[in-house]
Design an enzyme around this catalytic site. Structure first.
Site, PDB file in Angstrom:
ATOM      1  N   ASN A   1      71.734  70.191 -96.622  1.00  0.00           N
ATOM      2  CA  ASN A   1      72.047  69.304 -97.741  1.00  0.00           C
ATOM      3  C   ASN A   1      71.853  67.825 -97.405  1.00  0.00           C
ATOM      4  O   ASN A   1      72.149  66.964 -98.213  1.00  0.00           O
ATOM      5  CB  ASN A   1      73.464  69.557 -98.260  1.00  0.00           C
ATOM      6  CG  ASN A   1      74.530  69.274 -97.226  1.00  0.00           C
ATOM      7  OD1 ASN A   1      74.249  69.241 -96.029  1.00  0.00           O
ATOM      8  ND2 ASN A   1      75.759  69.088 -97.675  1.00  0.00           N
ATOM      9  N   CYS A   2      71.307  67.526 -96.240  1.00  0.00           N
ATOM     10  CA  CYS A   2      71.062  66.138 -95.825  1.00  0.00           C
ATOM     11  C   CYS A   2      69.755  65.646 -96.449  1.00  0.00           C
ATOM     12  O   CYS A   2      68.715  66.288 -96.320  1.00  0.00           O
ATOM     13  CB  CYS A   2      70.986  66.076 -94.300  1.00  0.00           C
ATOM     14  SG  CYS A   2      70.443  64.479 -93.653  1.00  0.00           S
ATOM     15  N   ASN A   3      69.793  64.499 -97.116  1.00  0.00           N
ATOM     16  CA  ASN A   3      68.598  63.956 -97.763  1.00  0.00           C
ATOM     17  C   ASN A   3      67.485  63.647 -96.766  1.00  0.00           C
ATOM     18  O   ASN A   3      66.308  63.842 -97.072  1.00  0.00           O
ATOM     19  CB  ASN A   3      68.942  62.704 -98.570  1.00  0.00           C
ATOM     20  CG  ASN A   3      69.711  63.034 -99.826  1.00  0.00           C
ATOM     21  OD1 ASN A   3      69.589  64.138-100.360  1.00  0.00           O
ATOM     22  ND2 ASN A   3      70.510  62.105-100.299  1.00  0.00           N
TER      23      ASN A   3
ATOM     24  N   LYS B   1      65.830  66.850 -95.890  1.00  0.00           N
ATOM     25  CA  LYS B   1      64.996  67.286 -97.016  1.00  0.00           C
ATOM     26  C   LYS B   1      63.669  66.533 -97.040  1.00  0.00           C
ATOM     27  O   LYS B   1      62.614  67.133 -97.256  1.00  0.00           O
ATOM     28  CB  LYS B   1      65.741  67.087 -98.338  1.00  0.00           C
ATOM     29  CG  LYS B   1      66.895  68.040 -98.548  1.00  0.00           C
ATOM     30  CD  LYS B   1      67.630  67.716 -99.836  1.00  0.00           C
ATOM     31  CE  LYS B   1      68.860  68.582 -99.999  1.00  0.00           C
ATOM     32  NZ  LYS B   1      69.627  68.220-101.200  1.00  0.00           N
TER      33      LYS B   1
END
Length: 115
Positions: free
Chosen positions: A8-10, A13
């Site tokens: 869930n880390c930008n 991603k």
């Protein structure tokens, strides 16, 4: 190639998107689910420096007390904190052939190192 991080880390991603768009195949190691070893953290700290491995901009680091933050003043204390709070690890870490080559995401660095 193994990419270490949390899904869930930008930043993770962005890195994963860049890798796919540039034709790289990678295995993803979610260290929230699979964990991380002191040995692996030690390797990364030796490669990049323990200061780099601490994600001081993240929520996990900011939630630590001032005393806990001040106690992190060496590779050993950084590894101890990162083992207890693996969300404080700067991410992603990219390994190629078992050697860490990138930490975080910078498109120019990925281009220069991986291509």
């Amino acid at each position: 190639m193994i990419v270490y991080g949390i899904p869930n880390c930008n930043t993770v991603k962005k890195a994963m998107t860049w890798l796919v768009e540039n034709g790289f195949k990678s295995e993803f190691h979610d260290f929230k689910k699979k964990g991380i070893t002191a040995e692996k953290l030690n390797e990364w700290c030796d490669t990049f420096g323990w200061e780099i491995m601490l994600n001081k901009k993240g929520t996990t680091w900011k939630k630590l007390s001032a005393e806990e933050q001040q106690e992190v003043n060496s590779k050993e204390t950084a590894i101890k904190v990162l083992l207890m709070h693996n969300s404080a690890i700067k991410r992603p870490i990219v390994e190629v052939d078992g050697k860490a080559v990138l930490v975080s995401f910078n498109e120019e660095n990925y281009q220069n190192i991986l291509k």
